[in-house]
Design an enzyme around this catalytic site. Structure first.
Site, short mmCIF file in Angstrom:
data_model
loop_
_atom_site.label_atom_id
_atom_site.label_comp_id
_atom_site.label_asym_id
_atom_site.label_seq_id
_atom_site.Cartn_x
_atom_site.Cartn_y
_atom_site.Cartn_z
N LYS A 108 0.87 -1.19 0.00
CA LYS A 108 0.00 0.00 0.00
C LYS A 108 0.90 1.23 0.00
CE LYS A 108 -2.96 2.46 3.22
NZ LYS A 108 -3.91 2.32 4.31
C1 R5P Z 1 -2.10 5.33 7.91
O1 R5P Z 1 -0.97 4.96 8.14
C2 R5P Z 1 -3.15 4.39 7.81
O2 R5P Z 1 -2.57 3.14 7.49
C3 R5P Z 1 -4.28 4.63 6.84
O3 R5P Z 1 -4.95 3.43 6.75
C4 R5P Z 1 -3.88 5.07 5.48
O4 R5P Z 1 -3.19 6.27 5.52
C5 R5P Z 1 -5.07 5.13 4.52
O5 R5P Z 1 -5.96 6.04 4.88
P1 R5P Z 1 -6.16 7.40 4.09
O6 R5P Z 1 -6.88 7.02 2.83
O7 R5P Z 1 -6.99 8.20 5.02
O8 R5P Z 1 -4.82 7.97 3.80
#
Ligand code: R5P
Length: 269
Positions: free
Chosen positions: A172
């Site tokens: 991710k």
């Molecule tokens: C942050 O480290 C978290 O893993 C979140 O899950 C990630 O940032 C994704 O969330 P967003 O779409 O709000 O950035």
């Protein structure tokens, strides 16, 4: 690849499209009561039927999610720091036995490439992968980016490739210019985080651009649960990820569901 691993990955990356809409609600593990997630149960319940998986911590899972759900769980297992401290100084904060007890589809850990704790977080990733292999559980590596760190394709590509080389099953990361290069040089599926809240239209454009560049989906949080209409927004994102919708088509869908009087029903895979 082991049957259990393949089976769990196929619960996240939908076999019909090879893609996924993951709902990220794990922000509280270092941010505390994030806007839109003050009462996690209230945020999660209406979105759960539209998410291919739910990414969260064990504390929120146990307290705030109905255990009869069929939505696969991606368990955030790294932690130990807060927004007030040094974010990169995370460790593994959950025993694999507890992840098994919670019947998770995958575990997730952040790596901080280029940070003072680069080595520790990369070795935590390899430790977690070794532990998770014993149970056939895939590992999602999150390429976390510090405030002062660049988000260009060279850096993102470096972090994603390292995660894959060390054995992560899904990576991710953040979308950037030249994202095709990032995807091409990463031998495992790449999903994008949404990042800070932007307008709904901008978040749909971000999702569309990432899919066009070869991303396997999104692991999106704030741009869904902080939307003026989270249920309409997640459906619009689904249309882009799974149904090849254009930004305009997804935007129209968002408007349609936003204005709908009856609760929405999941229609895509
Ligand atoms: C942050 O480290 C978290 O893993 C979140 O899950 C990630 O940032 C994704 O969330 P967003 O779409 O709000 O950035």
């Amino acid at each position: 690849m082991d049957w259990g691993l393949k089976n769990r990955i196929s619960r996240i990356l939908q076999p019909k499209t090879g893609k996924t809409v993951m709902l990220a609600v794990d922000h509280g593990y270092f941010l505390g009561p994030t806007t839109g997630l003050e009462v996690p149960r209230k945020t999660i319940a209406p979105l759960l039927p539209f998410a291919d998986s739910l990414m969260l911590t064990r504390g929120v899972l146990r307290t705030s999610v109905d255990p009869t759900t069929s939505t696969p769980i991606v368990l955030r297992v790294s932690g130990g720091t807060s927004i007030l401290g040094t974010l990169s100084n995370e460790g593994i904060a959950v025993a694999m036995e507890d992840a098994v007890r919670l019947n998770v589809a995958a575990v997730a850990l952040s790596i901080f490439v280029g940070s003072p704790h680069e080595k520790e977080t990369l070795l935590s990733l390899t430790t977690l992968i070794d532990q998770a292999y014993n149970y056939g559980i895939p590992v999602l590596a999150v390429t976390a980016v510090g405030k002062d760190m660049k988000r260009d394709s060279q850096y993102i590509g470096l972090a994603c490739r390292i995660a894959a080389e060390l054995g992560a099953h899904i990576v991710k990361t953040y979308y950037c210019e030249g994202f095709e290069k990032v995807v091409e040089s990463c031998p495992v599926p790449v999903v994008i985080a949404g990042g800070k809240k932007v307008t709904e239209r901008e978040a749909l454009e971000l999702s569309y651009n990432a899919i066009q560049a070869g991303a396997s989906g999104v692991d999106m949080g704030r741009n869904i649960f902080q939307s003026e209409n989270p249920v309409a927004m997640i459906q619009a994102v689904r249309a882009i990820v799974h149904d090849k919708a254009s930004v305009s088509e997804a935007w129209e869908l968002f408007a349609k569901h936003k204005n709908a009087k009856r609760p929405a029903v999941k229609q895509t895979v």
